[in-house]
Design an enzyme around this catalytic site. Structure first.
Site, mmCIF file in Angstrom:
data_model
loop_
_atom_site.group_PDB
_atom_site.id
_atom_site.type_symbol
_atom_site.label_atom_id
_atom_site.label_comp_id
_atom_site.label_asym_id
_atom_site.label_seq_id
_atom_site.Cartn_x
_atom_site.Cartn_y
_atom_site.Cartn_z
ATOM 1 N N GLU A 1 -26.300 -30.143 -36.763
ATOM 2 C CA GLU A 1 -26.612 -29.520 -35.468
ATOM 3 C C GLU A 1 -27.118 -28.079 -35.613
ATOM 4 O OE1 GLU A 1 -23.278 -30.248 -32.836
ATOM 5 O OE2 GLU A 1 -23.735 -32.393 -32.778
ATOM 6 N N GLU B 1 -23.991 -39.068 -34.522
ATOM 7 C CA GLU B 1 -22.806 -38.754 -33.713
ATOM 8 C C GLU B 1 -23.035 -39.212 -32.277
ATOM 9 O OE1 GLU B 1 -21.083 -34.837 -33.682
ATOM 10 O OE2 GLU B 1 -21.470 -34.526 -35.818
#
Length: 543
Positions: free
Chosen positions: A175, A289
């Site tokens: 991320e 995710e």
């Protein structure tokens, strides 16, 4: 025909939805993309026996092939250090223990290359607020970073062999578009990190598979693929993340009204389209995710089953692996866990207690590998290898909402007479969700086969019993489906069971764990709350 179920809408009078399944409908391949990869906290946790027990338990009910976790380069793993002259010192002892443990349990890693060793960091004080305080700085030297990646990859190849490691995946960072990366500017500095990492891995062996950008909220994919194409940077897969409670603006850049239940499926379709229209249109997509909304501790409840099934239905054909975050509540982003049922991400709660989500995965695992076309938003119809139909049906009730109470009759399952052409599905009125057998939030009497009497169980926790064996129910994967076709079976793993305290929880451990009376009362109370929460249900029909 596979039954006509009453459907209760919260704002409308009771109505019926009749779903007709054509057993001769067109089929398409249906790989089990949702159960092949799971997420799991950070690397050092894999050395704990509780983590490995949870991994083995989930592998029993799912086609668990890959696991992804953060922080293989965190200082607690001890990979990187420097001597008194500032020269790099590498130590892969814990890395070996981590990957040895996975491979011993027949699970391979998706190696998320993160985070920055402090002595290699441009800013040693750039610590993320998570409890384990990972460093999110770029490296102080790209040459030193390249050297670390080269030694790391070469060590893996030498220890495990290229035939093994070539079956792993290497994902660059986590991320980088949010606070897990503080390079300036974020995107440009991440692309530089990716370029160096991918090039170094391929220099060790062109068979190593590398990808990214591993972004939050399905961002940066078009820019990433344009960058790699323009600069001839290797990329073997695209990875990104998206959760059902990510905002519409963050995930789509719009202000549309998209229900949370539909956001992950919609985001996956968006990213698949971005890949298809990129210079490299055939790359696989790994959604590394995702999870259902976290409000009201919904991740501990039976809501996860219908929400999972709906996401699988919407995502099929657009994603190659869909990685649920996480398989275990051995998880410390907010600090060590001391009690189960805190609304955490995993399929297994603290102390090895299976959550309803564990059973949802076990149920969907039994679907076939060929999908039959069907227009219902509440079914997945598949054909198994032996020719039977395996049908997942669900009733999706969002947290904070509740259906009407009723006492449904056990359903019957009928096979229609063979006829030419496709049967039409009768769906009167607006879209409604059929109330699957055993739907949560509805009053249901225990059903027993003719000639048997339902006997109530003692609902008092047993003193001295460990939590896992106390709260995990014995394995009862099927009950017979009554009706004209007595050989039909009905699996209702993800439903409230009035005969069990924490249904649907499954026996998974026989170890003795000291448990105080206060802890037993807490688990009992949370289990009852899960059992009473009106979050829909899911069932599996074999025809």
């Amino acid at each position: 025909m596979c039954t006509a179920w009453p459907c209760f809408s919260q704002s409308q009078p009771p109505a019926e939805e009749v779903v007709t399944i054509d057993a001769h409908a067109t089929t398409t391949p249906f790989p089990h993309f949702w159960e092949q990869m799971f997420g799991s906290g950070r690397a050092i946790l894999t050395l704990r026996e509780a983590y490995r027990e949870d991994l083995r338990a989930v592998k029993k009910v799912a086609d668990f092939r890959y696991v992804r976790f953060h922080a293989i380069l965190h200082d607690e793993v001890g990979v990187y250090n420097e001597d008194e002259h500032g020269n790099p010192v590498y130590n892969f002892a814990y890395v070996d223990s981590i990957y040895d443990g996975l491979l011993k349990n027949d699970v391979r890693p998706v190696v998320e290359i993160s985070f920055m060793p402090k002595k290699l960091a441009f800013n040693p004080d750039a610590l993320h607020p998570f409890w384990y305080k990972q460093n999110v700085s770029p490296p102080k030297s790209m040459e030193r970073w390249d050297d670390l990646i080269q030694h790391f990859a070469q060590h893996l190849v030498e220890r495990y062999g290229i035939d093994e490691v070539s079956q792993w995946y290497f994902e660059v960072w986590n991320e980088p578009n949010i606070d897990f990366w503080n390079g300036i500017p974020r995107q440009e500095s991440y692309f530089e990190l990716y370029d160096h990492t991918a090039g170094t891995l391929k220099s060790v062996s062109p068979r190593l598979r590398v990808g990214g950008p591993a972004t939050a909220a399905a961002q940066w994919v078009p820019e990433f693929l344009q960058h790699t194409a323009d600069n001839h940077i290797p990329v073997d897969f695209v990875s990104t993340h998206g959760y059902a409670d990510d905002t519409v603006h963050n995930m789509f850049g719009t202000h549309e009204d998209i229900p949370m239940d539909d956001r992950v499926g919609r985001a996956i379709a968006k990213v698949r389209g971005e890949i298809d229209h990129s210079p490299t249109p055939h790359l696989p997509l790994f959604w590394t995710e995702w999870n259902v909304p976290g409000m009201m501790e919904a991740r501990d409840t039976i809501y996860v089953g219908p929400a999972l099934a709906n996401t699988v239905r919407e995502s099929a054909g657009n994603v190659d692996m869909l990685s649920f975050w996480t398989f275990s509540d051995v998880f410390e982003e907010g600090g060590p866990t001391s009690t189960p049922f805190r609304g955490d991400f995993g399929l297994r709660a603290f102390d090895g207690i299976n959550k309803p989500s564990y059973y949802a995965y076990g149920l969907l695992h039994q679907l076939g590998d060929q999908r039959l076309a069907n227009t219902s938003h509440n079914l997945i119809v598949t054909r198994t290898s032996n020719g039977d139909l395996a049908i997942a049906a669900w009733n999706l009730v969002d947290p904070g909402h509740q259906g009407l109470s009723r006492e449904p009759e056990p359903p019957s399952v009928r096979r229609p007479a063979k006829r030419e052409g496709r049967d039409a599905a009768s769906r009167p009125g607006p879209r409604k969700r059929p109330a699957a057998v055993g739907s949560h939030g509805q009053t249901q009497k225990p059903y027993t086969r003719p000639g048997r009497t339902a006997k109530p169980r003692d609902r008092t926790p047993r003193p001295g019993a460990d939590r896992a064996s106390q709260w995990n129910s014995p394995p009862q994967p099927y009950s017979e489906c009554p009706g004209p076709d007595s050989n039909r079976r009905l699996a209702t793993l993800n439903r409230p069971n009035p005969d069990r305290i924490a249904s649907p929880l499954h026996r998974a451990s026989e170890k003795e764990i000291p448990t105080t009376e206060r802890q037993r009362k807490f688990v009992h109370q949370k289990a009852e709350q899960i059992n009473e929460a009106p979050h829909g249900g899911i069932a599996l029909l074999y025809c």
